[in-house]
Design an enzyme around this catalytic site. Structure first.
Site, PDB file in Angstrom:
ATOM      1  N   GLY A  58       1.815  -3.977  -4.777  1.00  0.00           N
ATOM      2  CA  GLY A  58       0.383  -3.345  -5.130  1.00  0.00           C
ATOM      3  C   GLY A  58       0.282  -2.826  -6.296  1.00  0.00           C
TER       4      GLY A  58
ATOM      5  CG  ASP B  51      -0.376   0.327  -4.673  1.00  0.00           C
ATOM      6  OD1 ASP B  51       0.621   1.179  -4.443  1.00  0.00           O
ATOM      7  OD2 ASP B  51      -0.734  -0.620  -3.820  1.00  0.00           O
TER       8      ASP B  51
ATOM      9  CG  ASP C  92      -0.651   6.612   2.925  1.00  0.00           C
ATOM     10  OD1 ASP C  92      -1.210   7.672   3.499  1.00  0.00           O
ATOM     11  OD2 ASP C  92      -0.681   5.571   3.563  1.00  0.00           O
TER      12      ASP C  92
ATOM     13  CE  LYS D 147      -4.655   6.131   1.658  1.00  0.00           C
ATOM     14  NZ  LYS D 147      -4.318   5.018   2.834  1.00  0.00           N
TER      15      LYS D 147
ATOM     16  CG  PHE E  78      -6.304   0.708   4.664  1.00  0.00           C
ATOM     17  CD1 PHE E  78      -5.026   0.974   4.830  1.00  0.00           C
ATOM     18  CD2 PHE E  78      -6.738  -0.767   4.202  1.00  0.00           C
ATOM     19  CE1 PHE E  78      -4.149  -0.007   4.402  1.00  0.00           C
ATOM     20  CE2 PHE E  78      -5.842  -1.514   4.186  1.00  0.00           C
ATOM     21  CZ  PHE E  78      -4.609  -1.277   4.015  1.00  0.00           C
ATOM     22  CB  VAL E  79      -8.882   1.683  -0.506  1.00  0.00           C
ATOM     23  CG1 VAL E  79      -9.631   2.998  -0.449  1.00  0.00           C
ATOM     24  CG2 VAL E  79      -7.603   2.420  -1.309  1.00  0.00           C
TER      25      VAL E  79
ATOM     26  CG  ASP F 232      -1.622  -5.776   1.060  1.00  0.00           C
ATOM     27  OD1 ASP F 232      -1.035  -4.622   0.325  1.00  0.00           O
ATOM     28  OD2 ASP F 232      -1.412  -5.865   2.072  1.00  0.00           O
TER      29      ASP F 232
ATOM     30  NE  ARG G 108      -0.754  -8.126  -2.482  1.00  0.00           N
ATOM     31  CZ  ARG G 108      -0.099  -6.933  -1.998  1.00  0.00           C
ATOM     32  NH1 ARG G 108      -0.340  -5.802  -2.534  1.00  0.00           N
ATOM     33  NH2 ARG G 108       0.669  -6.991  -0.969  1.00  0.00           N
TER      34      ARG G 108
HETATM   35  P1  IMP Z   1       3.532   5.533   1.041  1.00  0.00           P
HETATM   36  O1  IMP Z   1       5.235   5.415   1.097  1.00  0.00           O
HETATM   37  O2  IMP Z   1       3.171   5.837   2.427  1.00  0.00           O
HETATM   38  O3  IMP Z   1       3.272   6.757  -0.014  1.00  0.00           O
HETATM   39  O4  IMP Z   1       2.685   4.140   0.943  1.00  0.00           O
HETATM   40  C1  IMP Z   1       2.674   3.523  -0.304  1.00  0.00           C
HETATM   41  C2  IMP Z   1       2.480   2.390  -0.104  1.00  0.00           C
HETATM   42  O5  IMP Z   1       1.704   1.771   1.052  1.00  0.00           O
HETATM   43  C3  IMP Z   1       1.491   1.740  -1.250  1.00  0.00           C
HETATM   44  O6  IMP Z   1       2.335   1.634  -2.281  1.00  0.00           O
HETATM   45  C4  IMP Z   1       0.899   0.644  -0.659  1.00  0.00           C
HETATM   46  O7  IMP Z   1       1.442  -0.538  -1.132  1.00  0.00           O
HETATM   47  C5  IMP Z   1       0.652   1.095   0.684  1.00  0.00           C
HETATM   48  N1  IMP Z   1      -0.648   1.781   0.900  1.00  0.00           N
HETATM   49  C6  IMP Z   1      -0.657   3.062   1.381  1.00  0.00           C
HETATM   50  N2  IMP Z   1      -2.192   3.245   1.561  1.00  0.00           N
HETATM   51  C7  IMP Z   1      -2.794   2.042   1.324  1.00  0.00           C
HETATM   52  C8  IMP Z   1      -4.272   1.743   1.433  1.00  0.00           C
HETATM   53  O8  IMP Z   1      -5.289   2.641   1.623  1.00  0.00           O
HETATM   54  N3  IMP Z   1      -4.528   0.551   1.013  1.00  0.00           N
HETATM   55  C9  IMP Z   1      -3.674  -0.464   0.960  1.00  0.00           C
HETATM   56  N4  IMP Z   1      -2.210  -0.006   0.814  1.00  0.00           N
HETATM   57  C10 IMP Z   1      -1.584   1.098   0.978  1.00  0.00           C
HETATM   58 MG    MG Z   2       2.954  -0.670  -2.705  1.00  0.00          MG
END
Ligand code: IMP
Ligand code: MG
Length: 192
Positions: free
Chosen positions: A47, A105, A108, A136, A157-158, A164, A170
């Protein structure tokens, strides 16, 4: 591609302007870093592929890159599985005694950043900071330690600019929200 978006959230120009600001903050905070010290950037693939390319060109420092791969979303899922998988042969660059900047990127659930940060801290770096382009507005993300945030966005979701859906989109230069019928069609064909 572009026609699959319901709307654009951030244009390429807005993103570029913000990355210049982020670069200036990072360099300022590392003010005391001597030329020979430099920093190690740890971008989390896939990402952050676009973000790291733009961000590193805003850092007039001695920079090394130790990219790592993590994934917590599977296929057409839009929810983090919470299960962060770090691939083998991670951290090829020496981190001990170095200033390290983790680059991702989007923040979340925070699972990815927390896991990567812990792995880096175990390798005795001089400092560890984190920079994400997007965060977020949800508790788990806001509570994850992160020094540099490009934009705080709503919990949706973006895609685009490295982000992606099922590994597509991407390469979109802007960041936007997908049309729901596009998501449903992708899910239906994945179920077949
Ligand atoms: P986390 O571990 O839940 O914080 O997720 C982080 C990873 O999930 C990011 O590095 C992204 O690759 C993916 N991700 C989280 N939210 C999105 C979204 O809205 N669109 C696309 N990929 C996302
Ligand atoms: Mg990622």
């Amino acid at each position: 591609m572009r026609q699959d978006l319901e709307r654009v959230l951030l244009t390429r120009d807005e993103i570029a302007a913000r990355i210049e600001e982020l670069g200036r903050s990072i360099v300022k905070d590392l003010g005391s870093v001597s030329e020979s010290d430099g920093i190690v950037l740890v971008p989390i693939m896939t990402g952050s592929i676009t973000f790291i390319a733009d961000l590193m060109r805003q850092l007039p420092l001695r920079v090394r890159i130790g990219l790592i791969t993590a994934s917590s979303y599977a296929g057409t899922s839009m929810e983090s599985s919470g299960d962060v998988v770090l691939s083998d042969a991670q951290f090829p660059v020496e981190l001990e005694g170095r200033h390290v900047l983790i680059v991702d990127d989007i923040l979340d659930s925070g699972g990815t950043i927390r896991r990567v940060r812990a792995e880096i801290e175990a390798r005795s770096p001089r400092s560890v900071r984190t920079c994400v382009l997007l965060r977020k507005k949800i508790t788990s993300a806001l509570e994850t330690p992160c020094e540099y945030v490009g934009f705080d966005i709503e919990n949706e979701f973006v895609v685009g600019y490295g982000l992606d859906f099922d590994d597509y989109y991407r390469n979109l230069p802007d960041i936007g929200v997908l049309r729901s019928d596009v998501v449903e069609a992708a899910r239906a064909s994945a179920d077949e």
